[in-house]
Structure formats: C-alpha cells, structure tokens
Design a protein around this motif. Structure first.
Motif, PDB file in Angstrom:
ATOM      1  N   GLY A  91      -5.695   3.705  -5.422  1.00 42.20           N
ATOM      2  CA  GLY A  91      -5.905   2.260  -5.299  1.00 42.20           C
ATOM      3  C   GLY A  91      -4.950   1.655  -4.284  1.00 42.20           C
ATOM      4  O   GLY A  91      -5.356   0.850  -3.423  1.00 42.20           O
ATOM      5  N   THR A  92      -3.689   2.053  -4.355  1.00 45.07           N
ATOM      6  CA  THR A  92      -2.683   1.521  -3.430  1.00 45.07           C
ATOM      7  C   THR A  92      -3.003   1.920  -1.991  1.00 45.07           C
ATOM      8  O   THR A  92      -2.945   1.093  -1.071  1.00 45.07           O
ATOM      9  N   ALA A 122      -5.872   2.745  -0.769  1.00 40.53           N
ATOM     10  CA  ALA A 122      -7.106   2.081  -0.309  1.00 40.53           C
ATOM     11  C   ALA A 122      -6.803   0.652   0.134  1.00 40.53           C
ATOM     12  O   ALA A 122      -7.278   0.207   1.191  1.00 40.53           O
ATOM     13  N   GLU A 123      -5.978  -0.051  -0.637  1.00 47.46           N
ATOM     14  CA  GLU A 123      -5.606  -1.431  -0.257  1.00 47.46           C
ATOM     15  C   GLU A 123      -4.887  -1.401   1.089  1.00 47.46           C
ATOM     16  O   GLU A 123      -5.187  -2.200   1.981  1.00 47.46           O
ATOM     17  N   ALA A 124      -3.935  -0.468   1.222  1.00 47.16           N
ATOM     18  CA  ALA A 124      -3.144  -0.401   2.457  1.00 47.16           C
ATOM     19  C   ALA A 124      -4.026  -0.124   3.667  1.00 47.16           C
ATOM     20  O   ALA A 124      -3.743  -0.581   4.775  1.00 47.16           O
ATOM     21  N   GLY A 158      -7.049  -1.156   3.968  1.00 50.27           N
ATOM     22  CA  GLY A 158      -8.083  -2.193   4.088  1.00 50.27           C
ATOM     23  C   GLY A 158      -9.419  -1.758   3.502  1.00 50.27           C
ATOM     24  O   GLY A 158     -10.471  -2.289   3.852  1.00 50.27           O
ATOM     25  N   GLY A 180      -9.878  -1.523   0.063  1.00 50.96           N
ATOM     26  CA  GLY A 180      -9.809  -1.836  -1.371  1.00 50.96           C
ATOM     27  C   GLY A 180     -11.153  -2.256  -1.956  1.00 50.96           C
ATOM     28  O   GLY A 180     -11.430  -1.983  -3.123  1.00 50.96           O
ATOM     29  N   ASP A 181     -11.991  -2.885  -1.150  1.00 51.00           N
ATOM     30  CA  ASP A 181     -13.280  -3.344  -1.688  1.00 51.00           C
ATOM     31  C   ASP A 181     -14.322  -2.229  -1.748  1.00 51.00           C
ATOM     32  O   ASP A 181     -15.415  -2.420  -2.264  1.00 51.00           O
ATOM     33  N   HIS A 214     -13.202   2.355  -6.016  1.00 52.66           N
ATOM     34  CA  HIS A 214     -13.170   1.888  -7.400  1.00 52.66           C
ATOM     35  C   HIS A 214     -12.665   3.024  -8.298  1.00 52.66           C
ATOM     36  O   HIS A 214     -13.453   3.868  -8.740  1.00 52.66           O
TER      37      HIS A 214
END
Ligand SMILES: C[S@@+](CC[C@H](N)C(=O)[O-])C[C@H]1O[C@@H](n2cnc3c(N)ncnc32)[C@H](O)[C@@H]1O
Length: 234
Positions: A88-89, A91-93, A95, A97-98, A101
């Motif tokens: 999750g981290t 994926a956010e980093a 870009g 994150g959306d 899952h």
C-alpha cells in the motif's frame, strides 16, 4: 514412497507466522523487479482486455505494482499483513494508490469476494505453498467462482524437477520443508487436476533465481459460457 509422512495442519498453519517474520527481516525478499511470469501475464491480460486482476500471494508486491503501472486494477491478497502494508505504501508513493487494493486473507479459506468479480487472477508461487491437495482444489474452485466467464487464471508452481524437491523435511502430500519454508511440489497431473472446470491453455516450464527454482507457469480459462459454479448459482 513407502511411508509417506502425515500432514500436520498445525505445522502448515505455522507458515503464516514464518512468512510474516521473513518479510519483517528482508525488505524486497524477491527483489523489486517484476517477475518474468508477470511480464507474460500482463501481455496476455492486455490482449484480452483485462481490467480487474486478483493477485493471490502478492508478497511484497514486486508484480502488484507492475500490473498497476500497466493500467490494471489490482486486488492483492496475502496473509502477511505487514507485506500488504508495504504494498500500500509503495503504491501510494508511485502514484498508483487508486489502482492497488491490498486485502488480508488466507487462500485456504473461501475468497472474500463476490462471484464474477475479476477478469483475471494471477498467483506467482502461491499454489505451491503449504496448501494440501484438497485445499488447492478448493482454491481453484474459488478462483473459478470469482472470475467472470472467459476469465484467466495464470499461476506458477515449483515442480518435481526443482533442485529442492524431495530434500529437507517431508511434510506429506508432496510438501517438503527447507530452511523453514514449506513448498508443495507439483507434477503435471496435479496441474491438470486443478484445471477441472477450466480450459487448460498452457503449461510451460521455466526457471527463476540463482538456484534455479524450476517451475510451471499454468494458464487456464474459465469457459466463456460458465457461471459461478456454486450450487444453485448461474
Ligand atoms: C513464495 S512467496 C511469493 C510472493 C510473490 N508472489 C512474489 O513472487 O514475489 C509466497 C507468498 O504467498 C503467501 N502465502 C502463503 N500461503 C498463503 C495462504 N495460505 N494465504 C495467503 N497467502 C499465503 C506468503 O505470505 C508469500 O507472500
């Protein structure tokens, strides 16, 4: 084998804690680069218009992020929750994150998704973990249930040709423990058995890593006219 070892469910259950400890101790245990089967699977997904992918046994996400960067919505299931948090981290980093899952879950239990939720499923070295043959059969059935008609399942497993097959501690049902990791080694007959209710499209051999591990990459499709396969279902 004359006296096959009996399967001890408690020993198999203990693998969850072993994986959690291993991931805590080793960042990027399998590296950051996407695996070869993931590259092949993404190509196939693209050619078949796949939008939503279920990844089973995602680990620390080397393939998860690759699929998401390739444009897929990826639901990543694993029972190692700290590894899912890492995914999750990351994926956010990146870009992404959306599109990523993470879902905590045990592949030996019913999958926590409604019927016909995904266009494809992918599992690199999850089916060859500490799952008994009946658990593998149930998992294949569950994957079939959550796939849409025509959906693909691509999975990889270590084989009887692997250098570690038959070495270490015999855990029964063709499972062997080496260095604390239990692996269920596959022959073609087991792969063919897990294709029940699917069309088996390809069973390819490949190697990975310095050992090298010897694996099958199995590609199978839920028939286009098939329903969920549940009693009373469509
Ligand atoms: C050999 S690793 C492969 C990880 C990842 N697919 C890769 O290739 O980098 C196997 C993964 O399966 C997970 N796993 C093993 N048994 C599982 C189970 N019963 N349910 C969910 N995850 C499981 C482990 O936590 C680990 O992340």
């Amino acid at each position: 084998m004359d006296n096959p070892a009996a399967v001890d469910p408690a020993v198999l259950d203990a693998q969850a804690a072993h994986w959690a400890r291993t991931f805590a101790a080793h960042a990027d245990m399998f590296g950051r680069e996407a695996s070869e089967p993931a590259r092949a699977a993404l190509e196939r997904c693209r050619s078949q218009g796949v939008g939503e992918l279920l990844e089973l046994g995602a680990g620390q996400g080397r393939d998860t992020l690759f699929f998401a960067a390739g444009g897929l919505q990826v639901t990543a299931l694993d029972y190692a929750e700290s590894a899912l948090a890492e995914i999750g981290t990351a994926a956010e980093a990146a870009g992404l994150g959306d599109r990523v899952h993470p879902v905590a879950g045990d592949a030996r239990r019913p999958l926590p998704f409604p019927d016909e939720s995904f266009d494809a499923a992918y599992a690199h070295m999850l089916f060859c973990m500490a799952l008994t043959t009946p658990e593998l059969e149930r998992l294949a059935g569950e994957v079939r249930r959550v796939l849409r008609p025509g959906g693909l399942l691509v999975y990889t497993v270590r084989t009887h040709d692997d250098p570690h097959y038959g070495a270490g501690i015999d855990r029964g049902d063709d499972m062997w423990e080496m260095g604390g990791f239990i692996v269920h080694y596959f022959d073609r007959a087991l792969a063919e058995r897990l294709a029940a209710g699917f069309e088996l499209l390809e069973l390819a051999e490949f190697e990975e890593g310095p050992l090298p591990r010897r694996l099958f990459r199995v590609t199978q499709r839920k028939p286009a006219g098939a329903g969920s396969g549940r009693p009373g279902g469509t």
